[in-house]
Design a protein around this motif. Structure first.
Motif, short mmCIF file in Angstrom:
data_model
loop_
_atom_site.label_atom_id
_atom_site.label_comp_id
_atom_site.label_asym_id
_atom_site.label_seq_id
_atom_site.Cartn_x
_atom_site.Cartn_y
_atom_site.Cartn_z
N ALA A 18 49.57 -95.14 25.39
CA ALA A 18 48.28 -95.82 25.19
C ALA A 18 48.30 -96.62 23.90
CB ALA A 18 47.15 -94.79 25.17
N GLY A 19 48.90 -96.07 22.85
CA GLY A 19 49.04 -96.81 21.61
C GLY A 19 49.91 -98.04 21.77
N PHE A 68 48.65 -91.41 19.25
CA PHE A 68 48.18 -92.78 19.49
C PHE A 68 48.57 -93.70 18.33
CE2 PHE A 68 44.88 -96.08 19.28
CZ PHE A 68 44.97 -96.62 20.56
N TRP A 100 49.53 -90.50 25.39
CA TRP A 100 48.77 -91.10 24.29
C TRP A 100 49.66 -92.02 23.46
CZ3 TRP A 100 43.78 -91.60 23.79
CH2 TRP A 100 42.94 -90.71 24.46
#
Length: 464
Positions: free
Chosen positions: A310-311, A363, A307
Motif C-alpha cells: 500500500a505504501g 506503510f 501494508w
C-alpha cells in the motif's frame, strides 16, 4: 532509437508484456517465503534450510544473465525470449511436483535459468524500440514489478498455503506463461546481430564462478560452516576482481563493465545494490516474525505485509514530481534516512503492538522503499549513451539479481548468527530483530554512495 515502423501503441504493449514477465520472475523470487513453514514440514527440513530454494533461484538468474545478450544476438530476441518463458513455465510445473528438497532446489535452478533470459532480453528489446526522451519513463514502467512483486509474493503465498497447498504457488505460472508465449510471437521483434561476436568463455567462467562462490559462501556462513564459507567468500571476491579486469582487456567481453565508468550508473549499481538487498530481505523476515514470533497464520502474515505494498502504491503518483523538484541526490539522501528509520522501526514490532501501529511502520517503509527504488532505476540510465544502453542493461540486471539473492542470504546469515550467539535451537523474536538490525546496516551503507553524488547528478534527464 525507435525502430522504423514501430507504432506507439505497439511499443506500450511490448513494454507491458516485458513488465508481466518481470513480474513473474520477481514474484517467484519471494512468493514462497510465507509457505516456508509448510514446505519445511513436507520436506522434513528446517525453515532456514528452505532458504536454499529462494537463493538457488536467484543465483541461477544471476549466473545466466551474462549469456542472455549473446544468445539473443545469435538466435534472435524473439526466439530466446519465448524459450525463456517456456523453460520458466515448465520449471514451475516441476517445482510444484517436487517432494524432496534436492528436487525442489534443482527445479528452482532450472526456473532461474529461464528467468535469467527473460529479464535482460526483455529490457534490451524495449530499449531498442523506445525513443531517448521516453527512456526513463519506460524503464520505470518495466522495472516496477521488481518493487511490487516481492511485496505481493508473501500475502499471495500466504493465501495459497492457508486455503490450499503450496504447489499452487508455482502452478499459477502456467496460464501466465502460455499467454506470454503467444503474445511474444506477435509483439517481440526478431532482433539479430549482423556480425556475431565469439562467446567469451573466460568472462563467463569468471563471472559464473564469482556469483556461485559468493552466494554459496553466504549460505555456508549462514549455516555457520566457516571452514567452507570463508574460503569461498575469498574465492568469490578474487574471481569478481578478475572478471572486472578481464572485461576491460577483452575486445568483446560477455559482461561489459565499462559502463561502470559512468558515475551515476556506478552509484545506482553499487549503492543501489545495498539498498535492493535490504528491501528483498524484508519480505523474507516479516513473514517469519509474524508466523514464528507472533503465532499468526500464513494468511494473517501475508495480509499484514500488504501494508508495505500500500505504501508502494501511495508513493507512485508523487515519485516523478519529487525527483524533478529536489533532484536525485537530495531525494536519495533524505528518503534513504527515512528508509533507515523505517527499517529500524521493525525492531519495535511485537504482538502486543496494535494493528494500526504495525501497519503504520510497514506503510512508511513502503513509501520510502518505492521512492528510493524508482530513483535508483531512473538515475542508473540517466547518463548512459544510447550506444551503451544494451551493455548497461546487462550489467544492471546481474547486479540487480545478485543483490536480491544476497539480501535473502544475508538475512539468513544474521538469523543463524543470532541463534548461535543466543544459543537458540529454533528461531525466536530476538533473532529476527537482530536480523532486521543487520539489514538496516545495508541501507546505511547505500547512503555512502549517495553522499558522493554530485548535486545535479542526472539533472538533464529530469529536465526533459
Amino acid at each position: 532509437m525507435t525502430q522504423p515502423g514501430t507504432k506507439p501503441n505497439h511499443t506500450m504493449l511490448l513494454a507491458l508484456l516485458v513488465a508481466v514477465t518481470f513480474f513473474m520472475e520477481n514474484l517467484d523470487a519471494t512468493v514462497m517465503t510465507t509457505a516456508i513453514p509448510q514446505m519445511a514440514r513436507d520436506f522434513t527440513a528446517s525453515p532456514v534450510a528452505l532458504n536454499v530454494g529462494v537463493s538457488a533461484y536467484l543465483l541461477a538468474v544471476a549466473v545466466g544473465i551474462p549469456t542472455s545478450g549473446w544468445l539473443a544476438e545469435r538466435f534472435g530476441a524473439r526466439t530466446v525470449f519465448a524459450c525463456a518463458i517456456l523453460i520458466f513455465t515448465l520449471a514451475s510445473v516441476l517445482c510444484g511436483l517436487s517432494d524432496t528438497l534436492p528436487m525442489f532446489t534443482l527445479s528452482r535452478i532450472l526456473q532461474g535459468i529461464g528467468g535469467a533470459m527473460m529479464v535482460p532480453v526483455g529490457r534490451m528489446v524495449v530499449l531498442r524500440v523506445t525513443e531517448k526522451k521516453d527512456m526513463v519513463k519506460t524503464i520505470a514502467f518495466i522495472t516496477w514489478p521488481g518493487l511490487i512483486a516481492p511485496v505481493l509474493g508473501p500475502p499471495l503465498g500466504g493465501l495459497i498455503v492457508t486455503y490450499g497447498h503450496w504447489p499452487w504457488i508455482f502452478w499459477l505460472n502456467i496460464p501466465l506463461g502460455i499467454l506470454a508465449i503467444i503474445a511474444t510471437g506477435y509483439l517481440v521483434p526478431q532482433f539479430k546481430a549482423e556480425l556475431l561476436r565469439p562467446f567469451d568463455v573466460r568472462g563467463f567462467v569468471l563471472t559464473a564462478t564469482a556469483c556461485t562462490a559468493l552466494i554459496i559462501a553466504l549460505e555456508a556462513l549462514g549455516q555457520m560452516h566457516l571452514s567452507l564459507g570463508i574460503p569461498l567468500l575469498l574465492a568469490g571476491i578474487l574471481c569478481s576482481v578478475m572478471a572486472y579486469r578481464h572485461s576491460f582487456s577483452h575486445p568483446q567481453p560477455l559482461l561489459p563493465f565499462n559502463a561502470l565508468t559512468i558515475n551515476t550508473f556506478r552509484n545506482a549499481v553499487v549503492g543501489g545494490s545495498f539498498f535492493r538487498a535490504s528491501i528483498n530481505a524484508v519480505p523474507f523476515l516479516l513473514p517469519l516474525l509474524f508466523q514464528l514470533g507472533f503465532g499468526w497464520s500464513a494468511a494473517q502474515a501475508g495480509a499484514m505485509v500488504l501494508w508495505v505494498f500500500a505504501g508502494n502504491l501511495a508513493m507512485k503518483p508523487a515519485t516523478i514530481w519529487l525527483m524533478k523538484r529536489f533532484g536525485f541526490r537530495q531525494v536519495l539522501m533524505v528518503n534513504g534516512v527515512i528508509s533507515l528509520a523505517a527499517m529500524l522501526g521493525c525492531l519495535l514490532l511485537s504482538s502486543s503492538l496494535g494493528y494500526f501501529a504495525i501497519a503504520a511502520i510497514l506503510f512508511i517503509g513502503g513509501l520510502s522503499r518505492s521512492l528510493q527504488f524508482s530513483c535508483y532505476n531512473s538515475l542508473g540510465f540517466a547518463d548512459v549513451p544510447q550506444t551503451k544502453m544494451s551493455d548497461a542493461s546487462v550489467v544492471f540486471s546481474i547486479f540487480f539479481q545478485f543483490s536480491m539473492s544476497a539480501g535473502i542470504a544475508l538475512a539468513a546469515l544474521f538469523l543463524r548468527g543470532s541463534m548461535l550467539w543466543q544459543e537458540h535451537a529454533t528461531i525466536e523474536q530476538s533473532d529476527i530483530r537482530i536480523a532486521f538490525a543487520g539489514v538496516a546496516l545495508l541501507v546505511l551503507m547505500s547512503l555512502f554512495d549517495v553522499w558522493r553524488l554530485e548535486k545535479n547528478a542526472g539533472a538533464q534527464v529530469l529536465s526533459r
